[in-house]
Design a protein around this motif. Sequence first.
Motif, short mmCIF file in Angstrom:
data_model
loop_
_atom_site.label_atom_id
_atom_site.label_comp_id
_atom_site.label_asym_id
_atom_site.label_seq_id
_atom_site.Cartn_x
_atom_site.Cartn_y
_atom_site.Cartn_z
N MET A 21 -2.43 7.01 -2.98
CA MET A 21 -3.48 6.52 -3.49
C MET A 21 -4.41 7.40 -3.85
SD MET A 21 -3.28 3.15 -3.60
CE MET A 21 -2.27 2.00 -2.70
N TYR A 74 0.44 -1.20 -6.25
CA TYR A 74 -1.11 -1.83 -5.74
C TYR A 74 -2.02 -1.53 -6.91
CZ TYR A 74 -5.04 -2.22 -2.78
OH TYR A 74 -6.32 -2.44 -1.95
N PRO A 78 1.84 2.91 -4.55
CA PRO A 78 0.26 3.00 -5.10
C PRO A 78 0.33 2.53 -6.46
CG PRO A 78 1.02 4.99 -3.71
CD PRO A 78 2.16 4.29 -3.97
N GLY A 81 -8.68 3.70 -2.31
CA GLY A 81 -7.44 3.24 -2.84
C GLY A 81 -7.15 3.90 -4.20
N PRO A 82 -6.65 3.09 -5.24
CA PRO A 82 -6.49 3.92 -6.45
C PRO A 82 -7.94 3.86 -7.37
CG PRO A 82 -5.90 1.65 -6.52
CD PRO A 82 -6.22 1.86 -5.20
N GLN A 126 -4.01 7.63 2.45
CA GLN A 126 -2.74 7.65 1.59
C GLN A 126 -2.77 8.27 0.44
OE1 GLN A 126 -0.33 6.86 -0.27
NE2 GLN A 126 1.25 5.65 0.63
N TYR A 128 0.88 -1.07 -0.13
CA TYR A 128 -0.02 0.00 0.01
C TYR A 128 0.72 1.32 0.03
CZ TYR A 128 -4.70 1.94 0.42
OH TYR A 128 -5.90 2.33 -0.01
N GLU A 171 -3.35 8.53 -7.38
CA GLU A 171 -3.53 7.59 -8.51
C GLU A 171 -5.17 7.54 -8.74
OE1 GLU A 171 -1.84 5.28 -10.11
OE2 GLU A 171 -0.13 6.13 -9.20
#
Length: 280
Positions: free
Chosen positions: A83, A24, A21, A59-60, A80, A18, A86
């Motif tokens: 992330m 991931y 990015p 997340g992304p 994050q 993680y 992304e």
Amino acid sequence: MACVAPLRCSRWGRVGIYSYPLIYATLVNPETALVAAVQEWAQQHSGHAPRRVMDPACGPGKWLLPFAVQGSAVAGVDIQPGMVDEAQKLLWRYESEIVLADMRDLPLHSGPFDLALNLYSSVAHLPDFAAVEQHLRRVQQLLEPGGLYFLGLTVQELGVPLEAGEVLLQTPPTPIPGGGVAAVHYESAGIDAATGREIIRILLLAHGVPGVPEQSTDEYQLLLFQRDTLLAMLAASGFALIEVRAMRDDGWPLVPLPLPAGCGDVTLILRAQCREGTPS
């Protein structure tokens, strides 16, 4: 990518996949069949395709993308910064709001939403059940009355062991944009006797990826939810449990209601109840 149980991913500043990015975002993608099933469940329970979709641990942005492509406005939060970057790059051409924040705060301004998604047990990274309830209350506030929340977690009663060594995710070596290849292996290491949480171990292998060691490991712990505690939290947060799906490698069958004790990895389909003073 073989996914033997619902993916559970570190969200809280660990030095694991993680923290990379781009890796991931390349290796961890929702199964196409599961995305289609989730869209079908949303249509079934709301009577229409979702208009506004929110992911509180995005997340992304891979779970938001298929809804954006279909015309939904989307919003996501992640803790994050990489992330968030992304997700913003992935979704920039669509109507989207991506914010850096904690999933308990969710400072979004593009709601209310008719669907929220959190299928990868991200809620289990929160420090305790009080924090989970804080998160649930905030999601409920952001949903329109009758809106849906698809929430992935593990229902496990106290004192019942989990099988150590269960593979949660294993990817083949995969080219990474910018150079090199990488692969990741997630597995459960059972329950920590001192904390009562599930231990997750990750092995990340990389070759020729700039700035990434050839091998790195990570370990973190996830909350497990006892049935009665979970049901009480849902009720206190303004949610009705309307359906449960078991998350298995061979499909997502219905779990009978009321929620069975110890039913394992599941996705709860929750409906936001009308808030006081809100017309039904």
